[in-house]
Design an enzyme around this catalytic site. Structure first.
Site, PDB file in Angstrom:
ATOM      1  N   LYS A  22     -27.864  15.204   2.190  1.00  0.00           N
ATOM      2  CA  LYS A  22     -27.484  14.751   0.850  1.00  0.00           C
ATOM      3  C   LYS A  22     -28.516  13.772   0.299  1.00  0.00           C
ATOM      4  CE  LYS A  22     -24.264  11.362  -1.057  1.00  0.00           C
ATOM      5  NZ  LYS A  22     -25.174  10.237  -0.906  1.00  0.00           N
ATOM      6  N   ASN A  23     -28.843  12.749   1.096  1.00  0.00           N
ATOM      7  CA  ASN A  23     -29.696  11.690   0.554  1.00  0.00           C
ATOM      8  C   ASN A  23     -31.143  12.121   0.320  1.00  0.00           C
ATOM      9  OD1 ASN A  23     -27.512  10.057   0.413  1.00  0.00           O
ATOM     10  ND2 ASN A  23     -28.064   8.728   2.123  1.00  0.00           N
ATOM     11  N   ARG A  92     -24.926   7.680  -7.490  1.00  0.00           N
ATOM     12  CA  ARG A  92     -25.949   6.660  -7.346  1.00  0.00           C
ATOM     13  C   ARG A  92     -27.339   7.226  -7.648  1.00  0.00           C
ATOM     14  NH1 ARG A  92     -26.162   1.547  -7.759  1.00  0.00           N
ATOM     15  NH2 ARG A  92     -27.944   0.681  -6.728  1.00  0.00           N
ATOM     16  N   CYS A 116     -20.692   4.947  -4.683  1.00  0.00           N
ATOM     17  CA  CYS A 116     -19.630   4.241  -3.967  1.00  0.00           C
ATOM     18  C   CYS A 116     -19.681   2.743  -4.224  1.00  0.00           C
ATOM     19  CB  CYS A 116     -19.777   4.471  -2.459  1.00  0.00           C
ATOM     20  SG  CYS A 116     -19.492   6.160  -1.965  1.00  0.00           S
ATOM     21  N   ARG A 121     -25.040  -3.406  -5.353  1.00  0.00           N
ATOM     22  CA  ARG A 121     -26.010  -2.328  -5.570  1.00  0.00           C
ATOM     23  C   ARG A 121     -26.906  -2.530  -6.795  1.00  0.00           C
ATOM     24  NH1 ARG A 121     -23.637   3.342  -3.477  1.00  0.00           N
ATOM     25  NH2 ARG A 121     -25.670   3.381  -2.518  1.00  0.00           N
ATOM     26  N   PRO A 122     -27.626  -3.655  -6.864  1.00  0.00           N
ATOM     27  CA  PRO A 122     -28.519  -3.868  -8.001  1.00  0.00           C
ATOM     28  C   PRO A 122     -29.717  -2.910  -7.949  1.00  0.00           C
ATOM     29  CG  PRO A 122     -28.878  -5.561  -6.349  1.00  0.00           C
ATOM     30  CD  PRO A 122     -27.724  -4.724  -5.859  1.00  0.00           C
ATOM     31  N   ILE A 123     -30.436  -2.794  -9.077  1.00  0.00           N
ATOM     32  CA  ILE A 123     -31.637  -1.941  -9.082  1.00  0.00           C
ATOM     33  C   ILE A 123     -32.872  -2.755  -9.463  1.00  0.00           C
ATOM     34  CG2 ILE A 123     -30.443   0.256  -9.455  1.00  0.00           C
ATOM     35  CD1 ILE A 123     -31.309   0.080 -12.430  1.00  0.00           C
ATOM     36  N   ASP A 124     -32.784  -4.079  -9.238  1.00  0.00           N
ATOM     37  CA  ASP A 124     -33.889  -4.954  -9.634  1.00  0.00           C
ATOM     38  C   ASP A 124     -35.222  -4.575  -8.984  1.00  0.00           C
ATOM     39  OD1 ASP A 124     -32.341  -5.865  -7.337  1.00  0.00           O
ATOM     40  OD2 ASP A 124     -33.753  -7.525  -7.211  1.00  0.00           O
ATOM     41  N   ASP A 304     -24.512   4.063   7.102  1.00  0.00           N
ATOM     42  CA  ASP A 304     -23.665   5.199   6.705  1.00  0.00           C
ATOM     43  C   ASP A 304     -22.855   5.775   7.872  1.00  0.00           C
ATOM     44  OD1 ASP A 304     -24.646   4.818   4.213  1.00  0.00           O
ATOM     45  OD2 ASP A 304     -25.820   6.671   4.105  1.00  0.00           O
ATOM     46  N   ILE A 326     -26.144  -4.436   5.580  1.00  0.00           N
ATOM     47  CA  ILE A 326     -26.757  -3.822   4.386  1.00  0.00           C
ATOM     48  C   ILE A 326     -25.854  -3.963   3.157  1.00  0.00           C
ATOM     49  CG2 ILE A 326     -27.831  -1.719   3.428  1.00  0.00           C
ATOM     50  CD1 ILE A 326     -29.232  -2.298   6.031  1.00  0.00           C
ATOM     51  N   ARG A 396     -18.151  14.680  -2.176  1.00  0.00           N
ATOM     52  CA  ARG A 396     -19.463  14.369  -2.758  1.00  0.00           C
ATOM     53  C   ARG A 396     -20.564  14.503  -1.718  1.00  0.00           C
ATOM     54  NH1 ARG A 396     -19.573   8.805  -4.005  1.00  0.00           N
ATOM     55  NH2 ARG A 396     -21.764   9.285  -3.763  1.00  0.00           N
TER      56      ARG A 396
HETATM   57  C1  UD1 Z   1     -29.358   4.626   0.246  1.00  0.00           C
HETATM   58  C2  UD1 Z   1     -28.392   5.709   0.609  1.00  0.00           C
HETATM   59  C3  UD1 Z   1     -27.095   5.113   1.162  1.00  0.00           C
HETATM   60  C4  UD1 Z   1     -27.407   4.162   2.320  1.00  0.00           C
HETATM   61  C5  UD1 Z   1     -28.468   3.153   1.926  1.00  0.00           C
HETATM   62  C6  UD1 Z   1     -28.924   2.299   3.089  1.00  0.00           C
HETATM   63  C7  UD1 Z   1     -28.951   7.398  -1.033  1.00  0.00           C
HETATM   64  C8  UD1 Z   1     -28.550   8.159  -2.240  1.00  0.00           C
HETATM   65  N1  UD1 Z   1     -28.085   6.472  -0.598  1.00  0.00           N
HETATM   66  O1  UD1 Z   1     -28.749   3.861  -0.781  1.00  0.00           O
HETATM   67  O2  UD1 Z   1     -26.299   6.176   1.625  1.00  0.00           O
HETATM   68  O3  UD1 Z   1     -26.230   3.452   2.669  1.00  0.00           O
HETATM   69  O4  UD1 Z   1     -29.624   3.827   1.404  1.00  0.00           O
HETATM   70  O5  UD1 Z   1     -29.373   3.097   4.126  1.00  0.00           O
HETATM   71  O6  UD1 Z   1     -29.975   7.638  -0.448  1.00  0.00           O
HETATM   72  N2  UD1 Z   1     -31.078  -3.699  -3.034  1.00  0.00           N
HETATM   73  C9  UD1 Z   1     -31.374  -4.706  -3.909  1.00  0.00           C
HETATM   74  N3  UD1 Z   1     -32.087  -4.396  -5.035  1.00  0.00           N
HETATM   75  C10 UD1 Z   1     -32.512  -3.134  -5.299  1.00  0.00           C
HETATM   76  C11 UD1 Z   1     -32.202  -2.103  -4.393  1.00  0.00           C
HETATM   77  C12 UD1 Z   1     -31.479  -2.413  -3.248  1.00  0.00           C
HETATM   78  O7  UD1 Z   1     -31.003  -5.863  -3.698  1.00  0.00           O
HETATM   79  O8  UD1 Z   1     -33.142  -2.924  -6.337  1.00  0.00           O
HETATM   80  C13 UD1 Z   1     -30.295  -4.005  -1.808  1.00  0.00           C
HETATM   81  C14 UD1 Z   1     -28.913  -3.326  -1.811  1.00  0.00           C
HETATM   82  O9  UD1 Z   1     -27.966  -4.094  -2.511  1.00  0.00           O
HETATM   83  C15 UD1 Z   1     -28.630  -3.221  -0.318  1.00  0.00           C
HETATM   84  C16 UD1 Z   1     -30.018  -3.012   0.298  1.00  0.00           C
HETATM   85  O10 UD1 Z   1     -30.941  -3.442  -0.695  1.00  0.00           O
HETATM   86  O11 UD1 Z   1     -28.091  -4.415   0.156  1.00  0.00           O
HETATM   87  C17 UD1 Z   1     -30.331  -1.606   0.691  1.00  0.00           C
HETATM   88  O12 UD1 Z   1     -30.145  -0.749  -0.409  1.00  0.00           O
HETATM   89  P1  UD1 Z   1     -30.938   0.615  -0.586  1.00  0.00           P
HETATM   90  O13 UD1 Z   1     -31.720   0.922   0.648  1.00  0.00           O
HETATM   91  O14 UD1 Z   1     -31.633   0.583  -1.881  1.00  0.00           O
HETATM   92  O15 UD1 Z   1     -29.751   1.653  -0.687  1.00  0.00           O
HETATM   93  P2  UD1 Z   1     -29.621   2.887  -1.675  1.00  0.00           P
HETATM   94  O16 UD1 Z   1     -30.959   3.494  -1.882  1.00  0.00           O
HETATM   95  O17 UD1 Z   1     -28.792   2.526  -2.845  1.00  0.00           O
END
Ligand code: UD1
Length: 417
Positions: A22-23, A92, A116, A121-124, A304, A326, A396
């Site tokens: 999936k990912n 996501r 989820c 889950r910020p995108i900064d 996960d 995480i 999903r």
């Molecule tokens: C992906 C996976 C999810 C998995 C996660 C960690 C997908 C679609 N989802 O999620 O299943 O649980 O990796 O292995 O691939 N963070 C920030 N700022 C950002 C981005 C992330 O602070 O801009 C933080 C998040 O809040 C979290 C950590 O970084 O605490 C890891 O997040 P990230 O690796 O980005 O997870 P996803 O890509 O959302």
């Protein structure tokens, strides 16, 4: 609304074939629009997250053809326009369109993604990466406009080794001018799969799978054929089910190296399993020892799999601990496990489990995708009937879960309610 009903206590034996990851797939589909020609991706899982991505592609005007597990995408007819919030919030991974559209058209307009509720889950980090490449980010409420006159390679250090930010920056940088270096990049196998896909189209990405990724910008990307890697999280979930209910349960079409942290933990607690070239055969044992796990970025123990693994820990003798590093909100399955008979206490980011405790079927909720998977694991093990609601989360991410489990002896049905 859908509900899964499981009559627990049955032995699982036979073979479960693992689907495409999936990912990986949810990043490969948006990545395809970076191409100038048609690309074909094989081993696409049939899950609702992919349906949502297809909806976005159709909205943008891409031509798509899909068969059972193959998806061909011709992005040449795309008309770059805003992606509406109703679609982007379905998952996501819709945020990968931001990097891909920016990389190709230099302007992306979309809304904050869904997914989820396992943390803020910020995108900064994604946005900082785009800015480092020369883009301007305008944020109005939930809407983002990311625009650049020109994207130029840059050195980007990620404060957190984020999977999403690593992939998204890679997508935006593939057609930028010059060289981009991502330091402290995430190393998950899905990132390697996406980099390989882009390289198959003619991109020049080096070092994916290590913490330093170098991307040398190219002007064109050409057609290619690519395969999604097996889903290590789906595989891990069925392997855990095997450790609890299996009798020679073969989980096949997987890459054992991707599951090393899980397999080491299984060995530590005393699970009986055999690893082949692309399969794991597993049987339940009477006695397991307790252990501690701490979720970490790859190759550490995957967050996960933490929720399904917690169910296994309820059957281990003594005190086990699960520390989630995480996501701050990934213990929503715990109250349901305790309602089934588990002895678990949460303090801060650590759950302490005392076992073994028998589990009894009851009514539970799939609060998120992997919590839902944990509920299925618990229900298969429990005595009596378990009704799981909110199972849209599970669908999903797990292809044909009902058929796959029924075929190996589970009593499981999906009902519309
Ligand atoms: C992906 C996976 C999810 C998995 C996660 C960690 C997908 C679609 N989802 O999620 O299943 O649980 O990796 O292995 O691939 N963070 C920030 N700022 C950002 C981005 C992330 O602070 O801009 C933080 C998040 O809040 C979290 C950590 O970084 O605490 C890891 O997040 P990230 O690796 O980005 O997870 P996803 O890509 O959302």
């Amino acid at each position: 609304m859908k509900q899964i009903i499981i009559e627990g206590g049955n032995t699982l034996s036979g073979e479960i074939k693992i689907s495409g990851a999936k990912n990986s797939a949810v990043a490969l589909v948006p990545a395809s629009i970076l191409c100038d020609e048609e690309v074909t991706i094989d081993n696409i899982p049939n899950i609702s997250d992919i349906d949502a991505l297809k909806e976005i592609l159709k909205h943008l005007g891409a031509k798509i053809k899909s068969t059972d597990s193959t998806l061909s995408i011709d992005p040449s007819s795309i008309n770059n326009k805003e992606i509406p919030e109703e679609i982007s919030k379905k998952l996501r991974a819709s945020y990968y369109f931001m990097g891909a559209i920016l990389g190709k058209y230099k302007k992306a307009m979309m809304y904050f993604p869904g997914g989820c509720s396992i943390g803020a889950r910020p995108i900064d980090l994604h946005l900082k990466g785009f800015e480092a490449l020369g883009a301007k980010v305008i944020n109005e409420g939930n809407k983002y406009i990311v625009e650049a006159e020109e994207l130029k390679g840059a050195n980007i250090y990620l404060d957190i080794a984020s999977v999403g930010a690593t992939i998204n920056i890679m997508l935006a940088a593939v057609r930028a001018k010059g060289r981009t270096i991502i330091d402290n990049a995430a190393k998950e196998p899905e990132i390697v799969n996406v980099a390989t896909f882009l390289n198959n189209m003619g991109a020049k990405i080096r070092g994916a799978g290590t913490s330093t990724i170098k991307i040398y910008g190219v002007e064109h990307l050409h057609k290619c054929f690519h395969e999604v890697i097996p889903d290590r999280i789906e595989a891990g979930t069925y392997i855990i089910m095997g450790a609890l209910c299996g009798d020679n349960l073969k989980v096949s079409n997987l890459i054992p190296e991707h599951l090393e942290s899980l397999l080491s933990k299984l060995e530590e607690i005393g699970v009986d399993f055999e690893v082949g070239a692309d399969f794991v055969t597993i049987s339940r044992s009477e006695k397991y020892k307790s252990t501690n796990i701490k979720t970490l970025v790859y190759p550490g123990f995957p967050t996960d799999l933490q929720q399904p693994f917690t169910v296994l820990l309820t059957q281990c003798k003594g005190k086990s601990k699960v520390t989630e590093t995480i996501w701050e909100n990934r213990f929503m399955h715990i109250p349901y496990l305790t309602s089934m008979g588990a002895d678990i206490v949460i303090k801060n980011q650590t759950a302490t489990i005392i076992g073994p405790t028998p589990l009894k079927g009851t009514e539970v909720v799939a609060t998120d995708l992997r919590a839902g998977a944990a509920m299925v694991v618990a229900a298969l093990l429990a005595s009596g009937k378990t009704k799981i609601t909110n199972v849209e989360h599970i669908l999903r991410g797990y292809e044909n879960i009902i058929e796959k489990l029924s075929n190996v002896g589970a009593k499981i049905v999906l009902k519309e309610i």
